[in-house]
Enzyme design. Structure first.
Site, mmCIF file in Angstrom:
data_model
loop_
_atom_site.group_PDB
_atom_site.id
_atom_site.type_symbol
_atom_site.label_atom_id
_atom_site.label_comp_id
_atom_site.label_asym_id
_atom_site.label_seq_id
_atom_site.Cartn_x
_atom_site.Cartn_y
_atom_site.Cartn_z
ATOM 1 N N LYS A 1 0.871 -1.181 0.000
ATOM 2 C CA LYS A 1 0.000 0.000 0.000
ATOM 3 C C LYS A 1 0.908 1.232 0.000
ATOM 4 O O LYS A 1 1.531 1.553 1.009
ATOM 5 C CB LYS A 1 -0.878 0.044 1.256
ATOM 6 C CG LYS A 1 -1.914 1.161 1.158
ATOM 7 C CD LYS A 1 -2.453 1.590 2.498
ATOM 8 C CE LYS A 1 -1.679 2.696 3.139
ATOM 9 N NZ LYS A 1 -1.595 3.964 2.373
ATOM 10 N N GLU B 1 -1.191 7.203 0.194
ATOM 11 C CA GLU B 1 -2.345 7.614 -0.615
ATOM 12 C C GLU B 1 -2.064 8.892 -1.414
ATOM 13 O O GLU B 1 -2.763 9.201 -2.369
ATOM 14 C CB GLU B 1 -3.598 7.793 0.265
ATOM 15 C CG GLU B 1 -3.445 8.739 1.447
ATOM 16 C CD GLU B 1 -2.892 8.048 2.701
ATOM 17 O OE1 GLU B 1 -1.964 7.233 2.582
ATOM 18 O OE2 GLU B 1 -3.399 8.355 3.793
ATOM 19 N N GLY C 1 7.449 4.898 7.861
ATOM 20 C CA GLY C 1 6.596 6.074 8.086
ATOM 21 C C GLY C 1 6.844 6.637 9.470
ATOM 22 O O GLY C 1 7.901 6.403 10.075
ATOM 23 N N GLY C 2 5.863 7.344 9.990
ATOM 24 C CA GLY C 2 6.029 8.045 11.257
ATOM 25 C C GLY C 2 5.914 7.121 12.473
ATOM 26 O O GLY C 2 5.337 6.025 12.399
ATOM 27 N N THR D 1 2.270 6.056 13.717
ATOM 28 C CA THR D 1 1.667 5.018 12.865
ATOM 29 C C THR D 1 2.369 3.685 13.105
ATOM 30 O O THR D 1 1.722 2.632 13.207
ATOM 31 C CB THR D 1 1.783 5.399 11.370
ATOM 32 O OG1 THR D 1 1.428 6.758 11.215
ATOM 33 C CG2 THR D 1 0.909 4.530 10.506
ATOM 34 N N GLY D 2 3.689 3.732 13.224
ATOM 35 C CA GLY D 2 4.459 2.507 13.472
ATOM 36 C C GLY D 2 4.026 1.821 14.758
ATOM 37 O O GLY D 2 3.935 0.588 14.819
ATOM 38 N N GLU E 1 10.613 1.080 9.911
ATOM 39 C CA GLU E 1 11.574 2.163 9.625
ATOM 40 C C GLU E 1 10.849 3.454 9.936
ATOM 41 O O GLU E 1 10.000 3.898 9.164
ATOM 42 C CB GLU E 1 11.974 2.137 8.145
ATOM 43 C CG GLU E 1 12.782 0.943 7.725
ATOM 44 C CD GLU E 1 14.207 0.977 8.249
ATOM 45 O OE1 GLU E 1 14.668 2.038 8.707
ATOM 46 O OE2 GLU E 1 14.843 -0.083 8.221
ATOM 47 N N CYS F 1 14.024 11.204 6.291
ATOM 48 C CA CYS F 1 13.973 10.686 7.670
ATOM 49 C C CYS F 1 15.296 10.885 8.393
ATOM 50 O O CYS F 1 15.330 11.052 9.607
ATOM 51 C CB CYS F 1 13.597 9.213 7.653
ATOM 52 S SG CYS F 1 14.600 8.265 6.511
ATOM 53 N N GLU G 1 10.291 15.353 15.796
ATOM 54 C CA GLU G 1 10.674 15.294 14.387
ATOM 55 C C GLU G 1 9.780 16.270 13.619
ATOM 56 O O GLU G 1 8.593 16.028 13.451
ATOM 57 C CB GLU G 1 10.480 13.874 13.826
ATOM 58 C CG GLU G 1 10.951 13.770 12.401
ATOM 59 C CD GLU G 1 10.511 12.497 11.682
ATOM 60 O OE1 GLU G 1 9.354 12.089 11.850
ATOM 61 O OE2 GLU G 1 11.325 11.941 10.934
#
Ligand code: NAD
Length: 495
Positions: A175, A178, A228-229, A232-233, A250, A284, A384
């Protein structure tokens, strides 16, 4: 040809619901494409197709060296279609064409590297202490891999997952973000045109709450690999934990760039700009936390600010542009508030701190920003920001430099600048980050592992470890002379 549909089980298909999403170039607000917007039912279909392909052995049973040859062809095809890929990446992200072209070279390099080492892990024989026993450890594919990627390096992050997953015989469902799906669809086109069997590679577009959440919780997914962030991780890890899935994360970084007074001044200033503002700081590993030895700090920051004020912002095809836009209004609001909070907490704004003006107002631009005189607990130092913002702290000695460099919950990357090689080495060995650059910033190579200490992640991408992420070890113990053990004596019973 540009695709706008999902790629499921070897076919280009619309969403079951018929929903679509408009992709907009953040450099000028122009519509790039109208793509299918998937939901859970589309993701389900793709996961089941990937499972069926995996179990059938159409790819997992292909000899590893042949899978490697396939990946090398993928690299060649990306190189052949580089212009098309780079333009698509730039339209989705707004990043300068030259940067997207560089990304495509790196992506081809990643496929080539994993093509070359696809058959490098045949397993090992183990001495079981019995000449009649053949004991071996083999490395098998994980099975069906779920992959979720971000918008800043859309295809690069995807390639770090897809190349090793295919090299080791897995099937996958990816995925993309988006906001930036186009190049992942182009890659599916390449895989399809080169003859990858149907169902091995699947691309489902859609948002995180639906498609992403299903990938991280579905029982038919064996490994979930996410870039990702942090927030979310954490959600993904939580939901994967319930299904006891292997997880590779990551995540973000708050990366120190430490400059000692004995560093080459011009090279260190120039690279500090590069560390913080390359690709508008949407990296990142961006060196967003500049930590400079007190004795040179004033001159260093003056020069940094002078150079930062001269950086030209612009769209992907503007040849004068040196850096591009952010990704969305929501993202710019986040950066705006992050800078305001940094200043409220005592930071001094030295340059930037404002949106793009004039022609740039059509896009989502934020000027390169330097904030100095920050304390280490300033939110702009600890969070961040993920934008073109550098904060500046100072230190008195080596011990303080190391303490500041490690004063973060993250641990992705960092830089050390010094002409004293011994000092540079000592400091780099004490920094708790997954990549350290000495007298340089940003280069990475596919042969070397990439990943985070602490809250920057779990697992490693790239290098041999990146291949191992997509494999699991199995011990096969074979007795070539089967015999009665006598453990349970063979007695006559009444029944
Ligand atoms: P994000 O976490 O907002 O989104 C990343 C992906 O996760 C997107 O595809 C999104 O749709 C999906 N997602 C969102 N919510 C989800 C959920 N609940 N379940 C499953 N998936 C979900 O990150 P972003 O804003 O796209 O990217 C920026 C972040 O990525 C930064 O923090 C950056 O540091 C990080 N990043 C890390 C690396 C690395 O190598 N460590 C590389 C690139 C980017």
């Amino acid at each position: 040809m540009a695709h706008t549909q999902h790629f499921i089980n070897g076919e280009w298909v619309d969403s079951i619901s018929g929903a679509t999403r408009t992709i907009v170039c953040p450099a000028n607000g122009e519509v790039v494409a109208e793509v299918a917007e998937g939901g859970k039912e589309d993701a389900e279909k793709a996961i089941l197709a990937a499972r069926e392909a995996f179990e059938s052995g159409v790819w997992s049973s292909v000899p590893a060296s042949q899978r490697g040859d396939f990946l090398i062809k993928v690299a060649e095809e990306i190189e052949r279609r580089k212009d098309e890929f780079a333009r698509a990446e730039s339209l989705d992200t707004g990043k300068r064409l030259v940067e997207s072209e560089g990304d495509m070279d790196d992506i081809a390099g990643c496929f080539r590297y994993y093509g070359k080492i696809a058959d490098s892990n045949p397993g090992r024989l183990v001495d079981a202490g019995d000449p009649a026993v053949v004991s071996r450890v083999v490395y098998e594919p994980m099975g069906v891999c779920g992959m979720i990627t971000p918008w800043n390096f859309p295809l690069l992050q995807a390639s770090w997952k897809i190349a090793p997953a295919l090299a080791t015989g897995n099937s996958f469902v990816i995925k993309p973000s988006e906001l930036t799906p186009s190049t992942t669809l182009l890659l599916a086109d390449v895989l399809d045109s080169l003859g990858l069997p149907a169902g091995v590679a699947n691309v489902v577009m859609g948002d995180g709450a639906n498609v992403g959440a299903l990938l991280s919780s579905h029982p038919e997914i064996d490994l979930i690999s996410f870039t990702g962030g942090l927030a979310t991780g954490q959600k993904i890890a939580e939901s994967a934990a319930k299904g006891v899935k292997k997880v590779a994360l990551e995540l973000g970084g708050k990366n120190p760039n430490i400059v000692f007074a004995d560093a080459d001044f011009d090279a260190a200033v120039d690279n500090a700009l590069n560390a913080g503002f390359l690709d508008s700081g949407l990296v990142c590993s961006a060196g967003a936390r500049l930590i400079v030895e007190e004795t040179i700090a004033e001159d260093f920051v003056d020069e940094l600010v002078r150079r930062a004020e001269g950086i030209v912002m612009g769209g992907p095809f503007d040849e004068a542009a040196e850096t591009g836009p952010l990704i969305s209004e929501e993202h710019r609001d986040k950066i705006t508030s992050y800078v305001e909070r940094g200043i409220e907490a005592g930071g001094r704004l030295r340059c930037g701190g404002h949106w793009g003006e004039g022609d740039l107002a059509k896009g989502i631009f934020y000027a390169p920003t330097v904030i100095d005189q920050v304390s280490s607990d300033n939110p702009a130092v600890q969070e961040e920001g993920f934008g073109p913002v550098i904060t500046v702290e100072t230190f008195k000695d080596e011990a303080e430099a190391i303490a500041l460099g490690n004063d973060t919950e993250y641990g992705l990357a960092g830089g050390v600048w010094s002409s004293d090689q011994g000092k540079a080495h000592r400091v780099s060995s004490k920094l708790r980050h997954g990549t350290i650059w000495i007298n340089d910033y940003h280069p990475y190579i596919p042969q070397a592992e990439w990943g985070g200490f602490k809250m920057s992640g779990i697992g490693r991408e790239l290098g041999p470890s990146g291949l191992e992420e997509y494999q699991q070890a199995k011990h096969i113990y074979q007795n070539t002379e089967p015999a009665v053990t006598g453990w349970f004596p063979n007695k006559t019973t009444n029944k």
